[in-house]
Scaffold this motif. Structure first.
Motif, PDB file in Angstrom:
ATOM      1  N   ASN A   1      11.393   9.640   7.676  1.00 52.53           N
ATOM      2  CA  ASN A   1      11.702   8.389   7.556  1.00 52.53           C
ATOM      3  C   ASN A   1      13.745   8.365   7.870  1.00 52.53           C
ATOM      4  N   GLN A   2      14.266   6.856   8.226  1.00 52.84           N
ATOM      5  CA  GLN A   2      15.392   7.343   8.738  1.00 52.84           C
ATOM      6  C   GLN A   2      15.989   6.109   8.243  1.00 52.84           C
ATOM      7  N   ALA A   3      17.636   6.133   8.116  1.00 54.25           N
ATOM      8  CA  ALA A   3      18.477   5.070   7.082  1.00 54.25           C
ATOM      9  C   ALA A   3      18.709   3.814   8.103  1.00 54.25           C
ATOM     10  N   TRP A   4      18.420   2.792   8.303  1.00 58.29           N
ATOM     11  CA  TRP A   4      19.705   1.016   9.001  1.00 58.29           C
ATOM     12  C   TRP A   4      19.779   0.852   8.293  1.00 58.29           C
ATOM     13  N   THR A   5      20.900   0.158   8.981  1.00 55.35           N
ATOM     14  CA  THR A   5      21.583  -1.204   8.133  1.00 55.35           C
ATOM     15  C   THR A   5      20.775  -2.616   8.522  1.00 55.35           C
ATOM     16  N   TYR A   6      21.024  -3.417   7.952  1.00 52.84           N
ATOM     17  CA  TYR A   6      20.813  -4.806   8.004  1.00 52.84           C
ATOM     18  C   TYR A   6      22.092  -5.623   7.499  1.00 52.84           C
ATOM     19  N   ASP A   7      22.657  -6.145   8.900  1.00 52.15           N
ATOM     20  CA  ASP A   7      24.060  -6.900   8.304  1.00 52.15           C
ATOM     21  C   ASP A   7      23.411  -7.842   7.689  1.00 52.15           C
ATOM     22  N   LEU A   8      24.057  -7.993   6.455  1.00 53.36           N
ATOM     23  CA  LEU A   8      23.946  -9.194   5.706  1.00 53.36           C
ATOM     24  C   LEU A   8      24.228 -11.324   5.928  1.00 53.36           C
ATOM     25  N   ALA A   9      25.393 -10.599   7.093  1.00 55.82           N
ATOM     26  CA  ALA A   9      25.874 -11.611   8.103  1.00 55.82           C
ATOM     27  C   ALA A   9      24.629 -12.364   9.235  1.00 55.82           C
ATOM     28  N   SER A  10      24.312 -11.479   9.665  1.00 53.28           N
ATOM     29  CA  SER A  10      23.633 -12.219  11.366  1.00 53.28           C
ATOM     30  C   SER A  10      22.331 -11.264  11.408  1.00 53.28           C
ATOM     31  N   GLY A  11      21.693 -10.436  10.370  1.00 55.11           N
ATOM     32  CA  GLY A  11      20.486  -9.937  10.286  1.00 55.11           C
ATOM     33  C   GLY A  11      20.623  -9.196  11.418  1.00 55.11           C
ATOM     34  N   GLU A  12      21.913  -8.454  12.051  1.00 59.99           N
ATOM     35  CA  GLU A  12      21.617  -7.279  13.108  1.00 59.99           C
ATOM     36  C   GLU A  12      21.103  -5.647  12.135  1.00 59.99           C
ATOM     37  N   ARG A  13      20.483  -5.590  13.291  1.00 55.48           N
ATOM     38  CA  ARG A  13      19.921  -3.737  12.369  1.00 55.48           C
ATOM     39  C   ARG A  13      20.571  -2.661  13.323  1.00 55.48           C
TER      40      ARG A  13
ATOM     41  N   THR B   1       1.482  -1.074  -0.301  1.00 59.02           N
ATOM     42  CA  THR B   1      -0.231  -0.352  -0.133  1.00 59.02           C
ATOM     43  C   THR B   1       1.379   1.702   0.256  1.00 59.02           C
ATOM     44  N   SER B   2       0.183   2.166   0.330  1.00 57.17           N
ATOM     45  CA  SER B   2       1.101   3.703   0.080  1.00 57.17           C
ATOM     46  C   SER B   2       1.725   4.041   1.205  1.00 57.17           C
ATOM     47  N   ALA B   3       1.393   3.149   2.436  1.00 53.97           N
ATOM     48  CA  ALA B   3       2.263   3.408   3.576  1.00 53.97           C
ATOM     49  C   ALA B   3       2.635   1.903   4.480  1.00 53.97           C
ATOM     50  N   ASP B   4       2.697   0.398   3.535  1.00 53.00           N
ATOM     51  CA  ASP B   4       2.676  -0.446   3.694  1.00 53.00           C
ATOM     52  C   ASP B   4       3.731  -0.666   2.906  1.00 53.00           C
ATOM     53  N   SER B   5       4.725  -1.318   2.711  1.00 47.55           N
ATOM     54  CA  SER B   5       5.497  -2.341   2.111  1.00 47.55           C
ATOM     55  C   SER B   5       6.967  -3.058   2.690  1.00 47.55           C
ATOM     56  N   ASP B   6       7.800  -3.342   1.557  1.00 50.82           N
ATOM     57  CA  ASP B   6       8.486  -4.698   2.328  1.00 50.82           C
ATOM     58  C   ASP B   6       9.823  -4.886   1.951  1.00 50.82           C
ATOM     59  N   ILE B   7      10.735  -5.091   2.116  1.00 53.07           N
ATOM     60  CA  ILE B   7      12.094  -5.685   1.808  1.00 53.07           C
ATOM     61  C   ILE B   7      12.242  -6.874   1.482  1.00 53.07           C
ATOM     62  N   LEU B   8      12.891  -7.959   0.078  1.00 52.67           N
ATOM     63  CA  LEU B   8      13.020  -8.372   0.601  1.00 52.67           C
ATOM     64  C   LEU B   8      14.635  -8.780  -0.237  1.00 52.67           C
ATOM     65  N   LEU B   9      15.538 -10.300   0.513  1.00 51.55           N
ATOM     66  CA  LEU B   9      16.757 -10.088  -0.130  1.00 51.55           C
ATOM     67  C   LEU B   9      16.170 -11.375  -1.259  1.00 51.55           C
ATOM     68  N   VAL B  10      17.666 -11.525  -2.216  1.00 50.15           N
ATOM     69  CA  VAL B  10      18.063 -12.686  -3.048  1.00 50.15           C
ATOM     70  C   VAL B  10      19.438 -12.932  -2.747  1.00 50.15           C
ATOM     71  N   ASP B  11      19.698 -14.267  -2.528  1.00 48.25           N
ATOM     72  CA  ASP B  11      21.722 -14.113  -2.700  1.00 48.25           C
ATOM     73  C   ASP B  11      21.191 -15.088  -4.013  1.00 48.25           C
ATOM     74  N   LEU B  12      22.223 -14.154  -4.844  1.00 53.47           N
ATOM     75  CA  LEU B  12      22.496 -14.604  -6.335  1.00 53.47           C
ATOM     76  C   LEU B  12      23.074 -15.250  -6.060  1.00 53.47           C
TER      77      LEU B  12
ATOM     78  N   VAL C   1      13.336 -13.841   0.215  1.00 55.83           N
ATOM     79  CA  VAL C   1      13.671 -13.821   1.481  1.00 55.83           C
ATOM     80  C   VAL C   1      13.731 -12.820   2.104  1.00 55.83           C
ATOM     81  N   LEU C   2      12.119 -12.535   2.815  1.00 53.54           N
ATOM     82  CA  LEU C   2      11.849 -11.487   3.201  1.00 53.54           C
ATOM     83  C   LEU C   2      12.205 -11.398   4.537  1.00 53.54           C
ATOM     84  N   ILE C   3      13.101 -10.036   4.973  1.00 57.89           N
ATOM     85  CA  ILE C   3      13.670  -9.507   6.106  1.00 57.89           C
ATOM     86  C   ILE C   3      12.877  -8.152   6.756  1.00 57.89           C
ATOM     87  N   THR C   4      11.633  -7.714   6.530  1.00 60.73           N
ATOM     88  CA  THR C   4      10.885  -6.459   7.002  1.00 60.73           C
ATOM     89  C   THR C   4       9.939  -6.845   7.369  1.00 60.73           C
ATOM     90  N   SER C   5       9.367  -8.736   8.305  1.00 64.04           N
ATOM     91  CA  SER C   5       8.107  -9.200   8.839  1.00 64.04           C
ATOM     92  C   SER C   5       7.856  -7.776   9.813  1.00 64.04           C
TER      93      SER C   5
END
Length: 648
Positions: A263-275, A210-221, A229-233
């Motif tokens: 709107n803030q900028a956060w990091t998602y560690d690709l190995a640990s999943g830590e934010r 929706t205009s207020a709700d979205s998700d990020i998915l990661l793909v290991d190519l 893989v959904l990372i923003t449940s």
């Protein structure tokens, strides 16, 4: 996120409110300065400069040339700039289609550029060969292509195209020598492509629900069977988006409004999943990028319609020192390959974007371009000021005020409320040839950021969801009332003007509030929501659901769409109207403007119609922009400031 404007809006901040009586510019008692008047051509002969894409290389392999776009010939083309002298060499020479620079190749002086078919938005990607030839990497009659970047070894170009499915962008790798291509990712779910990590392993995708709700998915190519893989449940409404990956490919930098209004900028560690939080402010974080090695972090904040840029040296943790620079907003920061210098733009209301260079060690600053037409005295233009007023229900509405020189209670001037596109766009401070032309000829312009605009917080941003043409339109009517309350504005000479969604608001104001404005100028605006929402371009599929959630689904909300569409209420329009349209517009079809013009003319109301056969949704040719701007002025001189008799 709101999508009738180009791209997906990620700015979601809340502006501090300021009482209207403190916001109005003070009236000067001093004698009005003498100001020269210029025609539209003078303002549009100002040259537009833009940097190469942030996804590519702005500096050549040797760091001896910078890749930019410029419309100095009247049509955008790609140029190479000598960082030592500012001398420019034209890399392309189109006289018809606007051509934009994307990137140098990693290891030689070939370049990537892009252009479409006269505004149809079916952009292809071309290689500008060393001998000047253009090779189309993405041929096809109905193909649209997007540049993503280069593979880590520099041997492949990553491009997303819809050649297999008009609604879905698949990612391909094009060999940099043979130009042969192969699949990287089959985007059968029609998701929005976010970014690919610098090492080529990770792909970030966005699902816009929706205009207020979205998700990020990661793909290991690199996986044998790449999976999404959904990372923003999450629960409830949270908007997520993608900025970039870190330069070492260890983390994704993403956007989120889950922690408040902004709107803030956060990091998602690709190995640990830590934010972890990376960049936060009391405004939206607009962008985050890195220098080639990752040593420098570049971030931009949308601070009350201005951009505040910070370059942080991650080795020291300190902001990078820069020499004194001209006033204005920094943008498009690009590092040289060796990171010894940076190129960037500076833009202000009275000074168009110029390309600047700073050598970091010596702190030497060089302005490489001169955008302003030397025939214009910058003192004859007007600066912009953020002004707020209380709307019909007390909500504070921000906007950008451009007040003509010499306007006063003794010399009141006509005024225009300008409405941005979107619906979730934002009017921002910066150079506009069109606005400066109008103000130079004595028209005040107030660019209102009605509720639903981005940049002022998610609460403000979503105030108009499924209520378009209601409270947001009332804000525009209230903006007209606010202008009439100023003693330096002619209270019987206030008009409304806007493009795209702003064009809709313009015609809607004339139809549903027929006494609110004396005139209206509709620039490729929606007038029939039933048709527009049923005929959106196929390449918008990744955010069709979000668009329908905000605007309403044509299958179930046709009654409301008809109720807010000015075309079906044209019999109530009694004030003069001007309509501007591009024949190649894929978003607002020409037929909409044709029908609107015919319907208003049937009322016996003066209507002027300007149709450009070689333009789309937004005019790129300088001659056409000059023609349109002179048409606005002539119309206003006749029907707003004049006696209503069309000039012979």
């Amino acid at each position: 996120m709101k999508y009738l404007a180009i791209g997906a809006a990620l700015a979601l901040g809340l502006a501090a409110c300021q009482p209207a009586d403190q916001a109005a510019p003070a009236t000067s008692e001093a004698a009005a300065p003498a100001v020269a008047q210029y025609d539209a051509a003078a303002f549009f002969m100002t040259t537009s400069f833009g940097m190469a894409s942030s996804a590519g290389f702005a500096f050549s392999a040797s760091d001896e040339r910078i890749l930019i776009s410029s419309d100095e010939t009247g049509v955008f083309n790609a140029y190479a700039v000598d960082p030592g002298t500012g001398d420019r060499d034209a890399l392309t020479g189109s006289t018809t289609s606007a051509t934009y620079a994307l990137s140098w190749f990693p290891n030689d002086d070939r370049a990537l550029v892009t252009f479409d078919g006269g505004g149809d938005e079916l952009s292809h990607i071309y290689v500008r060969e060393l001998d000047g030839r253009l090779s189309d990497l993405t041929p096809g009659e109905n193909v649209k292509a997007q540049f993503i970047g280069f593979s880590p070894d520099g041997n492949d170009i990553w491009i997303a195209t819809n050649e297999r499915d008009a609604a879905a962008f698949y990612i391909y790798a094009y060999d940099t020598l043979s130009y042969e291509s192969g699949y990287v990712f089959e985007n059968s779910d029609t998701l929005q492509i976010g970014d690919v990590s610098p090492d080529g392993r990770w792909l970030a995708l966005v699902r816009n629900r929706t205009s207020a709700d979205s998700d990020i998915l990661l793909v290991d190519l690199a996986a044998d069977t790449p999976e999404q893989v959904l990372i923003t449940s999450h629960e409830g409404n949270i908007a997520y988006g993608v900025y970039t990956f870190t330069a070492d490919s260890s983390a994704l930098v993403y956007a989120t409004d889950e922690h408040g209004e902004f709107n803030q900028a956060w990091t998602y560690d690709l190995a640990s999943g830590e934010r972890a939080a990376l960049v936060t402010a009391d405004w939206d974080v607009s962008f985050v990028t890195y220098s080639p090695s990752g040593r420098y972090l570049v971030s931009g904040i949308n601070a009350d319609a201005r951009t505040e840029v910070t370059v942080t040296d991650l080795d020291s943790g300190e902001a990078l020192a820069l020499p004194d620079l001209p006033a204005g907003d920094l943008g498009s920061v690009r590092f040289s390959r060796d990171e010894t210098s940076i190129a960037f733009t500076i833009d202000a209301a009275t000074s168009p974007s110029n390309i600047h260079l700073v050598e970091l060690a010596s702190q030497t600053h060089t302005q490489l371009t001169q955008a302003l037409n030397p025939a214009i005295n910058e003192a004859d233009m007007v600066d912009a000021e953020v002004v707020r007023f209380a709307s019909f229900d007390g909500v504070q509405i921000p906007g950008i005020m451009y007040r003509p020189h010499g306007s006063s209670a003794d010399n009141p001037v006509p005024a225009l409320v300008m409405v941005h596109g979107g619906p979730g766009g934002q009017s921002r401070i910066g150079y506009s040839a069109m606005i400066q032309h109008l103000v130079n000829h004595g028209y005040a312009v107030y660019a209102a950021n009605n509720r639903g605009s981005s940049g002022y917080g998610k609460t403000f941003f979503h105030m108009d969801d499924r209520r378009h043409g209601e409270e947001d339109l009332n804000d525009i009517v209230a903006a007209g009332d606010y202008l009439r309350s100023l003693d330096w504005v002619r209270d019987d000479q206030v008009g409304v003007i806007g493009g795209s969604y702003g064009g809709f608001m313009t015609v809607a104001a004339l139809a549903f509030h027929p006494d609110a404005f004396e005139v209206g100028i509709d620039i490729f605006g929606v007038t029939n929501w039933e048709r527009t929402l049923a005929s959106i371009p196929p390449w918008w599929e990744s955010f069709r659901e979000a668009l329908y959630d905000e605007m309403g689904d044509p299958a179930t909300d046709a009654e409301r769409h008809r109720a807010i569409s000015p075309l079906f209420h044209a019999d109530t329009i009694t004030k003069p109207l001007m309509v501007i349209q591009g024949a190649n517009d894929p978003r607002v079809l020409q037929v909409e403007s044709d029908e609107m013009v015919a319907a208003v003319r049937a009322n016996g109301v003066p209507v002027e119609y300007v149709l450009f056969p070689d333009e789309g949704h937004g005019f790129r040719g300088r001659d056409n922009r000059i023609t349109a701007s002179e048409a606005y002025l002539g119309f206003l001189d006749t029907y707003l400031r004049g006696d209503g008799e069309a000039a012979e």
